[in-house]
Design a protein around this motif. Structure first.
Motif, PDB file in Angstrom:
ATOM      1  N   LYS A   4      11.580 -18.964  53.359  1.00 51.47           N
ATOM      2  CA  LYS A   4      11.209 -18.297  52.331  1.00 51.47           C
ATOM      3  C   LYS A   4       9.789 -17.608  52.585  1.00 51.47           C
ATOM      4  N   THR A  56      21.400 -14.494  53.909  1.00 52.54           N
ATOM      5  CA  THR A  56      21.302 -15.680  54.012  1.00 52.54           C
ATOM      6  C   THR A  56      20.085 -16.381  54.948  1.00 52.54           C
ATOM      7  N   GLN A  62      15.584 -10.664  44.115  1.00 50.45           N
ATOM      8  CA  GLN A  62      17.056 -11.271  43.799  1.00 50.45           C
ATOM      9  C   GLN A  62      18.120 -10.480  44.646  1.00 50.45           C
ATOM     10  N   ASN A 116      17.945 -11.260  48.160  1.00 50.91           N
ATOM     11  CA  ASN A 116      18.297 -12.471  48.485  1.00 50.91           C
ATOM     12  C   ASN A 116      19.812 -13.002  48.306  1.00 50.91           C
ATOM     13  N   ARG A 117      20.544 -11.973  47.485  1.00 53.67           N
ATOM     14  CA  ARG A 117      21.854 -12.314  47.494  1.00 53.67           C
ATOM     15  C   ARG A 117      22.572 -11.705  48.677  1.00 53.67           C
ATOM     16  N   TYR A 147      17.025 -15.097  54.804  1.00 53.61           N
ATOM     17  CA  TYR A 147      15.365 -15.177  54.253  1.00 53.61           C
ATOM     18  C   TYR A 147      15.648 -15.077  52.642  1.00 53.61           C
ATOM     19  N   GLU A 148      14.554 -15.891  51.916  1.00 56.80           N
ATOM     20  CA  GLU A 148      14.254 -15.672  50.609  1.00 56.80           C
ATOM     21  C   GLU A 148      13.026 -15.180  50.071  1.00 56.80           C
ATOM     22  N   PRO A 151      17.181 -20.759  53.776  1.00 55.62           N
ATOM     23  CA  PRO A 151      16.636 -19.328  54.164  1.00 55.62           C
ATOM     24  C   PRO A 151      15.314 -19.599  54.240  1.00 55.62           C
TER      25      PRO A 151
END
Length: 397
Positions: free
Chosen positions: A22, A46, A39, A42-43, A48-49, A20
């Motif tokens: 960042k 997939t 969080q 992000n979950r 991007y973080e 992903p």
């Protein structure tokens, strides 16, 4: 079965595509709350973080961002307080997000309160995305008013008359803070504006009227002048009943109600007269710094959409007392509002709220204004003279 041997370059390319992107997010909010949102986002996907980075208070964060922009090391997403926002946009430091926001579902953009959405525009282009938005309120000491048999004032005339009733044994009921935003609310509540056609209007008639009252009340012992640097001392005096009224953000309710020794009350910001009694929005925009690649821009907007989910926004409002920026969120808050009717009344001010001025120099003008407020409320200059001086400096004369 024979295993296939792929070239290292192809393996690395495949790995890079799977990883992903960042996205650093610089913010000034509760670190744990923002970390939880990041969080969850992000979950949920997939591509991007989001990596949240707490940057201190608004001023510290804005200064840090300014340096990062100058060095080419800015994050993909940042929180910028309203007074700094216009300058960054005018200087070409922010990404025009119009292309991305024009493609958003109409169900989202039409659901946003009009002044909240319009606040992120400069020169007809979209640079800011709303999240933490507030309105001004009048906080008061419930016990002190109850013992005196008076109600929370609804107008500035009532603030002064009620303060006379409460000004016993050396108490100074109103905190006259040298704060540009609450003073701006004082001015807009009277039908005025600190900026007219992009030019400073710091000594307009409504501003002079507002500051003259604050100076008069200070001289009469009805108000206690305070600078923003004296916030801790002011909070202590408020909690112990030395002062009973203070203009503040509705978002300060979550912390102020934890102060010991007294019961906190909040009321809509006082009106100045028989006019529209508008209030200026407070808070910050989420912005994408200039130079962020297209994929990073898309990721930033995707994270903002995640934050704008009505159920998520409702929980955000309950934990922070910020206003619900979407109309569809309000019904989700009915049970919470029933337990906190004063918050409901405060949030209802959104119907008469206006965006902050977008003149690039507005932040500099607010510093001049805060000095003028301090000079007038401490008796160093008359309200008119202090504001005339601020206007002269704002015009560069």
């Amino acid at each position: 079965m024979r295993r296939l041997a792929l070239p290292l370059s192809l393996l690395l390319a495949a790995s890079a595509q799977a990883a992903p992107l960042k996205l650093e997010f610089w913010h000034a909010m509760d670190e744990a709350v923002v970390a939880g949102y990041a969080q969850a986002f992000n979950r949920s996907q997939t591509a991007y973080e989001v990596v949240p980075v707490a940057g201190g208070n608004y001023r510290e964060l804005n200064d840090k961002l300014q340096k990062a922009l100058a060095s080419g090391k800015a994050p993909a997403l940042a929180q910028v307080e309203f007074t700094r926002f216009a300058r960054l946009a005018a200087d070409g430091r922010l990404t025009d997000l119009s292309r991305l926001t024009d493609a958003l579902p109409e169900g989202l953009t039409r659901d946003l309160y009009v002044p909240v959405w319009r606040a992120g525009e400069v020169g007809g282009k979209r640079y800011g995305l709303p999240w933490n938005v507030s309105v001004p309120v009048l906080m008061y000491n419930v016990g002190a008013l109850r013992r005196a048999g008076v109600a929370a004032p609804g107008t500035w005339a009532e603030v002064e008359t009620t303060s006379r009733t409460l000004a016993t044994r050396g108490k100074r009921p109103l905190v006259a803070t040298a704060d540009a935003w609450t003073f701006e609310a004082n001015v807009t509540s009277r039908g005025g504006s600190l900026v007219v056609n992009g030019r400073p209007n710091l000594n307009g008639p409504e501003a002079v009227e507002a500051l003259t009252q604050l100076a008069r009340m200070s001289a009469a012992g009805l108000a206690q002048p305070r600078r923003l640097s004296e916030a801790t001392r002011a909070a202590f005096d408020f909690a112990r009943g030395q002062n009973m009224f203070v203009g503040a953000s509705v978002a300060n309710w979550t912390d102020a109600r934890r102060l010991p020794f007294f019961q906190l009350g909040i009321a809509p910001f006082p009106c100045g007269g028989a006019g529209a009694c508008t209030v200026p929005l407070g808070g910050a925009h989420l912005v994408v710094p200039q130079g962020t690649p297209a994929q990073g821009q898309a990721g930033a907007v995707a994270f903002w959409q995640f934050l704008m989910d009505p159920a998520r926004l409702a929980e955000w409002v309950k934990s922070t007392a910020y206003v619900p920026s979407r109309r569809s969120v309000t019904p989700l808050l009915n049970e919470w509002y029933a337990k906190n009717p004063q918050i409901r009344a405060a949030h209802a001010q959104l119907d008469r709220a206006v965006p902050r001025p977008t003149a690039p120099a507005f932040e500099e003008w607010t510093l001049l204004l805060e000095e003028a407020i301090s000079q007038a409320t401490t008796g160093k200059l008359s309200a008119k003279a202090a504001l005339d001086e601020a206007q002269r400096k704002a015009e560069g004369r």
